[in-house]
Design a protein around this motif. Structure first.
Motif, PDB file in Angstrom:
ATOM      1  N   GLN A 132       0.868  -1.486  -0.178  1.00  0.00           N
ATOM      2  CA  GLN A 132      -0.501   0.169   0.130  1.00  0.00           C
ATOM      3  C   GLN A 132       0.754   0.964  -0.161  1.00  0.00           C
ATOM      4  OE1 GLN A 132      -2.790  -0.676   3.190  1.00  0.00           O
ATOM      5  NE2 GLN A 132      -4.475  -0.501   2.121  1.00  0.00           N
ATOM      6  N   HIS A 133       1.910   0.944   0.380  1.00  0.00           N
ATOM      7  CA  HIS A 133       2.933   2.687   0.675  1.00  0.00           C
ATOM      8  C   HIS A 133       3.834   2.574  -0.956  1.00  0.00           C
ATOM      9  CE1 HIS A 133       2.177   2.197   4.533  1.00  0.00           C
ATOM     10  NE2 HIS A 133       2.608   0.617   4.757  1.00  0.00           N
ATOM     11  N   THR A 134       3.498   1.604  -1.665  1.00  0.00           N
ATOM     12  CA  THR A 134       4.232   1.762  -2.551  1.00  0.00           C
ATOM     13  C   THR A 134       3.334   2.514  -4.433  1.00  0.00           C
ATOM     14  OG1 THR A 134       3.431  -0.468  -3.896  1.00  0.00           O
ATOM     15  CG2 THR A 134       5.093  -0.511  -2.693  1.00  0.00           C
ATOM     16  N   GLY A 135       1.976   3.019  -3.599  1.00  0.00           N
ATOM     17  CA  GLY A 135       1.316   3.519  -5.196  1.00  0.00           C
ATOM     18  C   GLY A 135       1.729   2.839  -6.313  1.00  0.00           C
ATOM     19  N   PHE A 136       1.861   1.030  -6.235  1.00  0.00           N
ATOM     20  CA  PHE A 136       1.963   0.310  -7.600  1.00  0.00           C
ATOM     21  C   PHE A 136       0.324   0.109  -8.076  1.00  0.00           C
ATOM     22  CE2 PHE A 136       1.817  -4.076  -9.796  1.00  0.00           C
ATOM     23  CZ  PHE A 136       2.309  -3.071 -10.607  1.00  0.00           C
ATOM     24  N   LEU A 137      -0.534  -0.771  -6.999  1.00  0.00           N
ATOM     25  CA  LEU A 137      -1.584  -0.837  -7.099  1.00  0.00           C
ATOM     26  C   LEU A 137      -2.535   0.834  -6.712  1.00  0.00           C
ATOM     27  CD1 LEU A 137      -1.701  -3.770  -4.231  1.00  0.00           C
ATOM     28  CD2 LEU A 137      -2.115  -3.866  -6.867  1.00  0.00           C
ATOM     29  N   PRO A 138      -3.466   0.504  -7.354  1.00  0.00           N
ATOM     30  CA  PRO A 138      -4.513   1.296  -7.862  1.00  0.00           C
ATOM     31  C   PRO A 138      -5.813   1.685  -5.911  1.00  0.00           C
ATOM     32  CG  PRO A 138      -5.462  -0.381  -9.255  1.00  0.00           C
ATOM     33  CD  PRO A 138      -4.094  -0.653  -8.204  1.00  0.00           C
ATOM     34  N   PHE A 139      -5.782   2.796  -6.354  1.00  0.00           N
ATOM     35  CA  PHE A 139      -6.632   2.391  -4.655  1.00  0.00           C
ATOM     36  C   PHE A 139      -7.788   3.994  -4.606  1.00  0.00           C
ATOM     37  CE2 PHE A 139      -3.319   5.860  -5.988  1.00  0.00           C
ATOM     38  CZ  PHE A 139      -3.216   7.099  -5.122  1.00  0.00           C
ATOM     39  N   ALA A 140      -8.641   4.431  -3.340  1.00  0.00           N
ATOM     40  CA  ALA A 140      -9.324   5.322  -3.060  1.00  0.00           C
ATOM     41  C   ALA A 140      -8.610   6.267  -3.007  1.00  0.00           C
ATOM     42  CB  ALA A 140     -10.642   4.459  -2.640  1.00  0.00           C
ATOM     43  N   SER A 141      -8.905   7.342  -3.259  1.00  0.00           N
ATOM     44  CA  SER A 141      -8.618   8.813  -2.657  1.00  0.00           C
ATOM     45  C   SER A 141      -9.611   9.299  -1.624  1.00  0.00           C
ATOM     46  CB  SER A 141      -8.537  10.066  -3.735  1.00  0.00           C
ATOM     47  OG  SER A 141      -9.012   9.942  -4.565  1.00  0.00           O
ATOM     48  N   ILE A 142     -10.857   9.090  -2.049  1.00  0.00           N
ATOM     49  CA  ILE A 142     -12.285   9.066  -0.589  1.00  0.00           C
ATOM     50  C   ILE A 142     -12.732   8.698  -0.387  1.00  0.00           C
ATOM     51  CG2 ILE A 142     -12.850  11.799  -1.715  1.00  0.00           C
ATOM     52  CD1 ILE A 142     -14.938  10.097  -3.453  1.00  0.00           C
ATOM     53  N   PRO A 143     -12.604   7.502   1.004  1.00  0.00           N
ATOM     54  CA  PRO A 143     -13.373   7.003   1.676  1.00  0.00           C
ATOM     55  C   PRO A 143     -15.078   6.400   1.154  1.00  0.00           C
ATOM     56  CG  PRO A 143     -13.890   9.012   3.250  1.00  0.00           C
ATOM     57  CD  PRO A 143     -13.263   8.974   1.904  1.00  0.00           C
ATOM     58  N   LEU A 144     -14.805   5.114   1.200  1.00  0.00           N
ATOM     59  CA  LEU A 144     -16.317   4.099  -0.013  1.00  0.00           C
ATOM     60  C   LEU A 144     -17.238   3.994   0.917  1.00  0.00           C
ATOM     61  CD1 LEU A 144     -14.298   1.665  -1.629  1.00  0.00           C
ATOM     62  CD2 LEU A 144     -14.564   3.623  -3.055  1.00  0.00           C
ATOM     63  N   THR A 145     -18.437   4.296   0.474  1.00  0.00           N
ATOM     64  CA  THR A 145     -19.717   4.675   1.026  1.00  0.00           C
ATOM     65  C   THR A 145     -20.529   3.185   0.869  1.00  0.00           C
ATOM     66  OG1 THR A 145     -20.697   6.830  -0.016  1.00  0.00           O
ATOM     67  CG2 THR A 145     -18.984   6.924   2.144  1.00  0.00           C
ATOM     68  N   ASN A 146     -20.660   3.856  -0.450  1.00  0.00           N
ATOM     69  CA  ASN A 146     -21.541   3.051  -0.731  1.00  0.00           C
ATOM     70  C   ASN A 146     -21.680   2.193  -2.336  1.00  0.00           C
ATOM     71  OD1 ASN A 146     -22.529   5.161  -2.861  1.00  0.00           O
ATOM     72  ND2 ASN A 146     -24.016   6.076  -1.721  1.00  0.00           N
TER      73      ASN A 146
END
Length: 1745
Positions: free
Chosen positions: A640-654
């Protein structure tokens, strides 16, 4: 049905059988097939003969084949140049296996030229495939006949020994024929032989050549080749130019190059094998070269020399020349060295090492892995010997570098063969390929690649991992290259030895990084010196692993400089080696931590540079995938610290936000995919990424790290799956691989267990995937994959050079389609139910144009023959769609329906077909019975028999699936290999579906089939293994299905119409004591589940099904005992006790859910048997003890699950008590039972109070009359007729009835506050008018308690009057305060008026038992409810419904008790007393009138109740036994019903009348007293009847008079005489409608009525006579009237008594509450007169005076 099983097996079928993919899997069966067909294998392609006139004549003579088929066979013969008989046979095989139409369509095809030409070409393809399969069979045998791990090794070996003799000669000549064959032309083979067909023929020719050579090569790998044969092969291959000089080489196009190369490779390998280099090497080592076969053949050697000197113009010659050089050099080193040198140089000029690696790669990609690994072994022997025999320098022509790298390449290719790595490490290091490793190590770490490349290949299992690790851990040389001599080094005189003067840091890394030093004084050997520089090998020991860490660190340092490319080239081999090591042996991973821990940083840095090195990144991700398999959490958190994988920049809610991918970033990987990989068309990182994510999902992360993985999975679902097929690809097969990996990921997500998912607000990974697939393009992409269709797959498979190999494009495509099926099936299964049809379902079920909808595509996978799992999964998906989708599969299939049905049935009836496909087809049909009427009709294929008009008889059509099903259940087939238990079970499931769905046409055909019932019931006569040893649970299901079918048949068919064979079967079942057997078995099953609940039972669903079916049979037998031959009492007793034991076993210590389920099922059965088999239960030994044990354990178990079971156990206890009383059990059980029940009642009542308060607060219950009738859930605690609370109250009542003294009851009441709780609950329920059933049951309990003085005192002391008195008002008051009118409801249904009646009875009972102690409460009660009481007494005149009469009965009963306390009543409520007296007199008049005028009563009943009388049951004491058969049908039946209803009303009226008179007796002076006591105070008693003698009127204005009383006596007398009459045939008298006991009770009642009436009459008459107010004239009239009337009555009465009428019951109480009527006094006093008569006579005498 279809052509009978072909006498001749097709080669493809034979090949499937030998692979072990058919139903024939036993070794003996394989051996049988090989014995039968070994001759065909031996002949090879020459099995197919050319046309001949004799064969044509035989075809003509053959009568079994239809003429059109013969004609077509001849056309086939012409086109394929094939023997006529074999052509016809080929046609038959094709029609059986591959034809995709119906038999009817075939006739059309054969007649139409264009269609028949297309068919011819398809048959040509089929023929080519047959030839290939024949050769594949031989190849298969040669591949495995010495493989100890193969299951059929022995059988294969025997066959190879048989074939061995002249197999090669025959195959060699076939090969020659093929490459010399002239291409066919339209002149020779007919006008269908177009250019395209010729090209197809030539492709086939090359394929066959390649397969033949493969067979010969494998043969010589095991058997020795003689020197003359070598010459023969060499000449042949030379002539053919190693495949390049084909006779028809003008036909070779680009697509055939691979095959031509393959022929060349195999040719040169055969020649190398022929020289036997391995053996030569061995001989050379042992110095006995004369043992080699060539040492004794000098002539042949010369001939070969001459031949090989002419070689050298094509690359394929290289290895052959090299091998020959070795042979000559070893055998005759002295002779002809110039020849050797010349041949050797030619070999090197041809680039032999480069050629070898190309060849091994070419063989490895396509085809049989065994051929590739055998080739590697062959080349391994050659290489080892070459390297041992010649110096490395002498093997190099074009520069050191390239040749050396080619040598390492080929060594790597060779060592990748299985087992070679182990062999390598066991050899001496200075031998063979070990020398290559040494020379590579000598250049390390200057050249890091070659050594690591070799070592990576040399890692094959855990032992080799240790060897490689240690090898690298202890390096002794460090080679460096210098442009110029460095300053800190001094050299020896000749400059060959250098010495280091100061320690040197080898990697200039910063502080805190890994250090690698070369110490002072190290010596270095100068290997090469020249203008280019110096190569120095330092004599320095170090660990390469430290060096690798430094290399990775260096790369991190130079990542953004120009050196990055060079450094990547050094780091990639390190990563590949690490990947290989940890994937083979995880335990080493700790030692590799310095390298693996730096991968994350490497990934982060490399992916963010401008032109990222894709191959290194892919290697990094591959390493992480392997690490993630063992420690997903660690890898995930670091990633998760590598920035390699896709990620969400805002919390997921629905869900909506997730699906729209709002706020999600693609990460470095996403950018890499779009910017680098897609434009280049190379996808190494994508493949690694997909593997990594799949590994993470399969690790625990699938459930724990949902949120983090969502962006990764969404990227795949949104950006990759819908578009991956449109990307650019450089390499064939990568697209299929990516598709397969994407679906593997989705498949893994859908198979996550749902309980692992956290129930947060974020959508779970699984539900997100399901939503995406169901509603977005991702689903459409999956649909497109499924829609590839069987034809495309066949084309891809056909294009492959060879058929096996799991990594071939065809296999990957099949795997992808299979995954698509599985994913779709799971999405539909797991999708949350909704009304809207999702786009996925729409896409699956919509009708496309030209019949290309998906249903047809799915159904057509049945034609796929290569992988049995593909059609199986397609059918499974069809089955799912047939269940859930609202569409007709039959309509979707359109014109293909019949052909597809034929294909299904052909596979279903094939003896060799894979069993799982057959099971799946039957399961699909089973589902279709219920959901797909059209389809099932097609498969049942029933034809109407021409019979008489109106009656339809059916016959089985030729293509009916029932033929197969009947075959499968045939007792003769059981145990045969083609009918395993699973298949038998599937057939029975299908039959059960027909019965359950009532498919009468099919059932009518089946039930009349000969031996059908005998075959069907066969499983029930078998003996099953004990539950603990059961291996095949499907046998249990089979038995369950049979039981259910029999049950349904018996239930639906009138016993007279049952088939005789079924009756015989049931008789046999009974005679063979199978009832006892199955009862015992079911009991043992339940006990087994109860015992093994800790580990759980693996086949619980099957167990449950069997127990359920057995339960159904037993319940059915209670009503159909005669048909089912279950009439023997001892058998029934055994069955009953088994059920009891099983219930006890499953419920006595229940902890597991399965156990409780079975317990609940058994409890239901127990309950039904208790109700139905009363005689058995009555005779049974102690039932109460086990039941009370069960009750205790059930009460302690988990309440949520036990609710229903508890109710059943209470119900069972009630039944036992009613049937057996406590005699059956021990009286000592009573206290314990009472305690348990009272505890339950208390807890349940408290819960009910809470629930009722809750509903009152939330106002859930709508205020509507009789809403209580339904069992609607109310709040947390429901009030139900069969709820635990209600049944516990009833059980408590039964126990109180049994406890006659009441002492147990009292002691329990002291300990458990059950009464206060119940009373509070009743009060609350009455107030809120809720919990009807509870209230009723509670009142019944209180009533029972009130019988004994102790009980009554407890009830009164508990405050019953507060509970009932005021709250009861709300029961009959409608909301506005008005009284609820009397309903015409049947009195038996529970209702609030019934509760009111019960309260009345309770008051009556308490007053009767407690007398003066309860009088105040009773008067309070009367005061509160006076309106209702008076209204009720009046209502009898207007409403004669039984419910209303019943209430009047209860009311008068209470008033009767209260009338004993006249003085108190008069004191407290004088007005009410007067009203009651008046109303009672009027009631007496009403009853008399209605009883007197039967016709009037009948008219009233009809008018009030609509036209027909309700056949209402009689009151409990007078219900005739046949009450339930009240026929409402034609004439007599209807009359009788009405008469019975009328009789019921009459009885009710009579009871009311008798009680009314008894009550009035208390309101009139005592007879004796008024006759004898002259000074009695007459004012104390009111005159109740007026002085009038008219017959009673129905008019409320006419006051009751003496005439009323006389009329009452008259009515009673006439009714009495009516009961005396014998049965009259014409009219329906009382006698004909009631039983003798009832008539006896009726007579008693009539006597009682008359006595009371006389009493009241006399008392009132004397009161009038003595009353001074009355005029003398009136008195005189009274005397006259009474004396004449009474004299008449007396004479009638005397006559009556002389005939022997019963005397009156002694007590003044009516038998209204006892369940049985009191036995009437049967003694008649003949000698004296009846006391009543004497009394009346005395009165008459008094009057006449």
């Amino acid at each position: 049905m279809a052509e009978s099983e072909m006498s001749v097996r097709s080669c493809r079928e034979l090949w499937t059988i030998l692979l072990g993919k058919s139903a024939l899997r036993e070794s003996a069966q394989i051996e049988g097939e090989l014995d039968k067909h070994w001759d065909r294998l031996h002949q090879g392609l020459s099995y197919y003969k050319p046309p001949s006139s004799s064969s044509a004549a035989k075809v003509k003579e053959n009568k079994d084949v239809a003429q059109p088929l013969k004609d077509f066979g001849l056309r086939i013969s012409k086109l394929l140049n094939l023997d006529e008989q074999q052509s016809v046979q080929l046609l038959q095989c094709y029609l059986q296996e591959d034809y995709r139409g119906t038999r009817d369509s075939l006739k059309v095809v054969l007649n139409e030229e264009r269609k028949s030409q297309a068919l011819l070409l398809k048959i040509a393809d089929y023929y080519y495939e047959e030839r290939m399969c024949l050769l594949r069979c031989v190849l298969l045998l040669l591949t495995y006949f010495q493989d100890e791990r193969h299951p059929y090794r022995a059988e294969y070996s025997n066959c190879v020994n048989k074939l061995e003799k002249d197999l090669v000669n025959s195959y060699q000549s076939q090969f020659e024929n093929l490459f010399k064959a002239e291409a066919p032309t339209w002149e020779t083979h007919g006008n269908l032989m177009t250019e395209r067909q010729v090209s197809r023929w030539f492709l086939q020719c090359l394929r066959e050549q390649s397969l033949l050579l493969e067979i010969i090569f494998l043969y010589y790998a095991y058997f020795e080749m003689s020197p003359p044969d070598l010459v023969k092969f060499t000449k042949m291959f030379k002539e053919q130019g190693f495949g390049l000089r084909q006779t028809n080489r003008h036909l070779v196009d680009k697509s055939m190059d691979v095959l031509v190369d393959r022929i060349g490779y195999l040719s040169s390998l055969i020649l190398i094998e022929g020289m036997d280099i391995d053996f030569l090497h061995k001989c050379a080592l042992e110095d006995c070269t004369d043992r080699h076969q060539f040492s004794a053949a000098p002539d042949i050697i010369k001939e070969m020399d001459q031949l090989l000197l002419t070689f050298g113009d094509i690359p394929h010659h290289g290895p052959v020349l090299l091998a020959w050089v070795l042979l000559r050099h070893t055998l005759r080193p002295d002779e002809s060295s110039p020849v050797i040198r010349r041949i050797g140089n030619t070999a090197l000029q041809l680039g032999v090492f480069k050629y070898l690696s190309t060849m091994l790669r070419g063989l490895g990609v396509s085809g049989n892995n065994c051929t590739a690994s055998t080739a590697k072994m062959c080349v391994y022997g050659l290489l080892s010997f070459v390297i041992t025999s010649f110096e490395e320098e002498s093997l190099q022509t074009d520069g050191v570098e390239t040749q050396s790298s080619h040598l390492i390449d080929v060594a790597c290719e060779v060592l990748s063969a299985p087992n070679l790595a182990e062999i390598f490490w066991e050899m001496k290091p200075n031998m063979g390929l070990g020398m290559i490793l040494d020379s590579a190590a000598g250049m390390f770490p200057h050249k890091i690649g070659p050594l690591l490349q070799l070592l990576t290949v040399l890692v094959s299992n855990k032992s080799t991992v240790k060897k490689v690790y240690n090898f690298l851990d202890k390096m002794s040389f460090y080679t460096q290259v210098y442009k110029h001599k460095p300053s800190d080094v001094i050299s020896k005189d000749d400059g060959t030895l250098w010495r280091r003067q100061a320690p040197k840091l080898l990697y200039p890394l910063g502080t805190g990084q890994t250090k690698l030093w070369m110490p002072q004084g190290v010596l270095g050997q100068v290997m090469m010196a020249g203008e280019q520089g110096y190569v120095v090998r330092w004599d320095h020991s170090y660990s390469s692993w430290t060096l690798f860490t430094c290399e990775v660190e260096m790369l991190l340092h130079v990542v953004s400089t120009a050196d990055v490319i060079a450094h990547c080239a050094r780091v990639k081999p390190i990563l590949d080696l690490v990947h290989k090591i940890i994937s083979v042996d995880w335990t080493v991973s700790d030692c590799l931590l310095p390298v693996t821990s730096r991968i994350y940083m490497l990934l982060q840095r490399l992916t963010s540079v401008i032109n990222p090195p894709v191959d290194v990144i892919a290697s990094c991700v591959n390493c992480l995938s392997v690490l993630a398999a063992r420690m997903p959490g660690k890898v995930w958190s670091s990633l998760q610290h590598t920035g390699f994988l896709p990620f969400a920049s805002i919390p997921l809610t629905n869900m909506a936000q997730c699906v729209s991918a709002e706020g999600m970033k693609a990460g470095n990987y996403g950018n890499l995919l779009v910017q680098i990989e897609q434009p280049r068309g190379e996808y190494a990182v994508t493949i690694a990424f997909l593997r990594l994510i799949t590994t993470l999902v399969k690790g625990q992360l699938g459930s724990t790290q949902n949120k983090g993985l969502i962006p990764c999975v969404l990227l795949v679902l949104k950006e990759m799956l819908p578009t991956y097929h449109k990307w650019r690809y450089n390499t064939y097969g990568v697209r299929e691989r990516i598709g397969c990996l994407i679906l593997e990921l989705i498949h893994a997500i859908l198979n996550l267990s749902p309980e692992g998912e956290d129930q947060g607000s974020t959508p779970a990974l699984q539900s997100l995937s399901i939503y995406s697939l169901a509603n977005t393009e991702a689903g459409q992409a999956v649909v497109n994959i499924m829609a590839v269709g069987v034809d495309t797959i066949d084309v891809v498979l056909a294009a492959q050079p060879s058929s096996s190999g799991s990594e071939s494009p065809g296999q990957i495509l099949i795997q992808t389609v299979k995954l698509a099926f599985s994913v779709t099936n799971n999405v539909i299964r797991l999708k949350p139910a909704s009304d809207a049809v999702s786009p996925l379902e729409q896409a699956l079920t919509q009708h496309g144009s030209h019949g290309n909808n998906l249903i047809v595509v799915l159904a057509k996978y049945i034609y796929h023959k290569h992988d049995p799992a593909l059609p199986r999964l397609a059918i499974q998906l069809l089955k799912r769609l047939a269940t859930v989708a609202p569409m007709s599969v039959y309509a979707c299939l359109g014109s293909d329906a019949a052909a597809i049905r034929d294909a299904f049935l052909t596979r279903l009836q094939s003896k060799t077909e894979d069993m799982r496909i057959k099971v799946m087809i039957l399961e699909f049909l089973t589902v279709a019975v219920e959901t797909q009427p059209g389809l099932i009709e097609l498969f049942l294929n029933l034809e109407v028999k021409d019979g008489s008009e109106g009656s339809k008889e059916f016959l089985l059509g030729e293509w009916s699936c029932l033929h197969v099903v009947l075959d499968l259940i045939d007792s003769k087939q059981q145990g045969k290999y083609w009918c395993p238990p699973l298949l038998h079970r599937a057939a029975l499931a299908f039959l059960l579906a027909l019965w359950q769905d009532r498919r009468d046409s099919a059932i009518s055909v089946l039930r009349t089939k000969e031996k059908f019932w005998e075959n069907l019931t066969m499983p029930l006569f078998g003996t099953l293994t004990p539950p603990a040893e059961t291996t095949e649970p499907c046998v249990l299901e089979a038995c369950a299905f049979v039981m259910k079918i029999i049950g349904l048949e018996i239930y639906y068919v009138v016993s007279g119409s049952l088939e005789q064979s079924l009756k015989d079967g049931l008789q046999k079942f009974s005679n063979a004591r199978r009832y006892e057997y199955w009862s015992q078995y079911v009991k043992s099953l339940v006990c087994h589940v109860a015992e093994t609940e800790e580990e759980g039972i693996c086949y619980f669903p099957e167990t449950q099904m069997l127990i359920s079916a057995w339960r159904m049979l037993l319940i059915l037998s209670t009503s159909h005992a005669d048909v089912m031959q279950l009439t023997d009492e001892s058998t029934k007793m055994k069955l009953f006790l088994d059920v009891l034991d099983a219930t006890k076993a499953s419920l006595s210590s229940p902890t597991s859910v399965p156990c409780l389920r079975l317990g609940s099922m058994m409890a239901t059965l127990l309950l039904v048997l208790l109700k139905q088999w009363r005689s058995v239960v009555a005779a049974a030994p102690d039932i109460l003890s086990p039941l009370s044990l069960i009750l205790e354990s059930v009460l302690q178990a988990d309440q949520q699950m036990m609710e229903k079971t508890k109710a059943k156990i209470f119900s069972a206890l009630i039944s036992v008590l009613q049937i057996q009383g406590l005699d059956g059990g021990d009286i000592s059980l009573l206290p314990q039972l009472l305690r348990s029940v009272c505890e339950t009642v208390k807890d349940e009542a408290l819960a009910l109070i809470d629930g009722t308060r809750h509903t009152s607060l939330t106002g859930e219950v709508a205020e509507q009359e009789d809403s209580m009738e339904t069992d609607c859930p109310r709040g947390p605690q429901k009030d139900q007729r069969d709820g635990v609370c209600v049944l516990a109250l009833h059980l408590a009542k039964e126990l109180c009835l049994t406890d006659e003294g009441g002492e147990h009851w009292v002691s329990v009441m002291r300990n458990i506050p059950v009464l206060p709780t119940v009373l509070s609950a009743v009060e609350l329920s009455l107030r809120s008018k809720q919990n009807l059933y509870f209230t009723e049951a509670a009142l019944h309990l209180l009533l029972t308690l009130a019988r004994t003085p102790q009980g009554a005192a407890a009830v009164a002391g508990g405050g019953v009057i507060q509970t009932i008195c005021l709250p009861l008002l709300s029961v009959y008051e409608v909301s506005n305060g008005a009284l609820q009118s009397f309903s015409r409801k049947s009195q038996d249904s529970t209702c609030w008026p019934g509760v009111y009646r019960l309260c009345m009875s309770l008051m009556e009972s308490l007053l009767k038992t407690l007398r003066y102690n309860f009088i105040n409460e009773a008067l309070d009660f009367v005061g509160v409810h006076q309106e209702r009481i008076l209204q009720c007494l009046n209502a009898v005149r207007t409403v004669q419904s039984l419910a209303c009469l019943d209430e009047a009965d209860h009311t008068v009963g209470f008033l009767l008790q209260l009338s004993s306390f006249c003085k108190e009543w008069q004191f407290h409520l004088p007005n009410l007393l007067r009203d009651v007296q008046v109303n009672l007199c009027y009631l007496c008049q009403t009853c008399t009138y209605l009883l007197h005028s039967k016709k009037m009563l009948h008219h009233y009943l009809q008018a009030k109740n609509g036209e027909a009388l309700p056949p209402g049951p009689l009151p409990r004491t007078q219900r005739p036994p046949q009450g339930k058969d009240a026929a409402a049908g034609g004439g007599g039946g209807g009359d009788e019903a009405e008469q019975k209803a009328l009789l019921a009303v009459q009885c009710s009226l009579l009871k009311i009348l008798s009680k009314t008179l008894a009550t009035l007796q208390h309101f009139t002076p005592d007879c004796c007293q008024i006759l004898l006591d002259q000074c009695m105070d007459l004012a104390e008693y009111r005159t109740l009847f007026v002085l009038s003698f008219t017959t009673p009127a129905f008019d409320p204005d006419v006051a009751p008079s003496f005439g009323t009383l006389l009329a009452t006596i008259n009515v009673a007398l006439s009714m009495l005489s009516e009961t005396e009459k014998k049965k009259e045939p014409v009219s329906l008298s009382i006698v004909s409608l009631a039983s003798s006991e009832e008539i006896q009770a009726l007579k008693s009642l009539l006597m009682f009525t008359m006595e009371n009436c006389f009493y009241v009459l006399i008392s009132q008459a004397v009161r009038c006579l003595k009353d001074p107010v009355i005029l003398p004239r009136d008195r005189q009239r009274l005397k006259q009237e009474l004396s004449s009337e009474l004299s008449t009555l007396l004479s009638s009465l005397s006559r009556h008594f002389r005939r022997g009428s019963p005397s009156s019951p002694a007590s003044g109480l009516l038998p209204s509450l006892q369940p049985k009527p009191p036995t009437p006094g049967s003694k008649t006093t003949h000698e004296g007169q009846e006391p009543i008569i004497q009394l009346v006579q005395a009165f008459v005498r008094l009057v006449q005076r």
